[in-house]
Design an enzyme around this catalytic site. Structure first.
Site, mmCIF file in Angstrom:
data_model
loop_
_atom_site.group_PDB
_atom_site.id
_atom_site.type_symbol
_atom_site.label_atom_id
_atom_site.label_comp_id
_atom_site.label_asym_id
_atom_site.label_seq_id
_atom_site.Cartn_x
_atom_site.Cartn_y
_atom_site.Cartn_z
ATOM 1 C CG ASP A 77 11.223 -24.451 10.395
ATOM 2 O OD1 ASP A 77 11.568 -24.088 10.985
ATOM 3 O OD2 ASP A 77 11.994 -25.499 9.150
ATOM 4 C CE1 TYR A 79 15.114 -24.817 17.623
ATOM 5 C CE2 TYR A 79 14.018 -26.691 19.387
ATOM 6 C CZ TYR A 79 14.320 -25.589 18.571
ATOM 7 O OH TYR A 79 14.609 -24.417 20.007
ATOM 8 C CG PHE A 90 10.683 -21.164 20.713
ATOM 9 C CD1 PHE A 90 12.099 -21.111 20.237
ATOM 10 C CD2 PHE A 90 9.874 -21.239 20.894
ATOM 11 C CE1 PHE A 90 11.730 -19.720 19.487
ATOM 12 C CE2 PHE A 90 9.319 -20.027 20.123
ATOM 13 C CZ PHE A 90 10.505 -18.665 19.606
ATOM 14 C CG HIS A 206 12.967 -15.386 17.228
ATOM 15 N ND1 HIS A 206 14.474 -16.386 17.165
ATOM 16 C CD2 HIS A 206 12.408 -15.799 16.123
ATOM 17 C CE1 HIS A 206 13.738 -17.379 17.514
ATOM 18 N NE2 HIS A 206 12.274 -17.505 16.700
#
Length: 242
Positions: A77, A79, A90, A206
């Site tokens: 989701d 920031y 990202f 991740h």
């Protein structure tokens, strides 16, 4: 500084910047029960004064049209800090400090391909990737200020699962980069349409500092960026200038 806050007058987001299959998917979603329910929740939150990001939830779709998608990077989701989210997984807006996960992504690109870590005011913005056919898709497209994953399970995943499935069902080969458990949980959506192995599925932990070096699939050392470019060249497609 331009605000990335979603305001009541910006909702629902206009479809004018989104074309072709993306617009069809969005139209059908917002007319279905999951879309209607999500619309009510976001309207109610905005009316209650909640601060929601980003201002342009469809930015990944508008920058990377369906037929241009060569690579899919799945995030979770947006920031949840002011001026950070810009509608691309990202990626952060101009002038923002590079977050730890993105720093590790750049570190792995440098290790893998020799590309220097970007510098300057736009260093953390991945618009340059989006414009080369890299779809930077979060599975939830909005978030409340300071509350990570606050809009997960609101219904966005119904839409983004359909986006992933549409890309996987399309005959054009694509590379899917699944980093972390959340993204890897979407693998079946792709594999259902990949019996001929035309798509490239790459999995790793991740890039977060919490997991980037953890076994058995550390992100640092995964080599995904060079692998994708070699695969794209084999498809007679342009490699990505990471």
């Amino acid at each position: 500084m331009h605000s990335n806050r979603l305001r009541a007058e910006d909702w629902p987001p206009a479809l004018s910047d989104v074309s072709g299959p993306w617009r069809e998917l969005l139209n059908s979603f917002w007319q279905a029960e999951a879309g209607l329910r999500l619309d009510r929740q976001i309207n109610a939150s905005l009316a209650a004064g909640s601060v929601i990001y980003p201002r342009s939830p469809y930015r990944a779709l508008s920058l990377t049209p369906f037929q241009s998608v060569q690579v899919v990077v799945l995030g979770q989701d947006p920031y949840h800090g002011a001026h950070q989210a810009e509608g691309l997984a990202f990626s952060v807006g101009a002038g923002q400090k590079i977050p730890p996960s993105l720093r590790n992504i750049f570190k792995e690109i440098q290790r893998d391909t020799g590309t220097p870590v970007p510098a300057g005011v736009n260093a953390g913005s991945l618009v340059r990737w989006a414009e080369q056919g890299v779809l930077l898709l979060n599975t939830a497209l909005t978030v409340e200020d300071s509350l990570p994953a606050s809009h997960s399970k609101w219904g966005w995943e119904v839409l983004t699962d359909k986006i992933i499935e549409a890309l996987a069902a399309d005959p054009s080969p694509r590379a899917f980069l699944l980093w972390g458990g959340h993204a890897q949980a979407k693998a079946a959506l792709i594999e259902n349409f990949n019996h001929d192995s035309r798509h490239l599925l790459l999995k790793a932990n991740h890039p977060s500092p919490l997991s980037a070096l953890r076994l058995p699939f550390p992100f640092i050392g995964c080599g995904h960026f060079g692998l994708v470019n070699r695969w794209l060249k084999a498809q007679n497609k342009n490699p990505v200038a990471w």
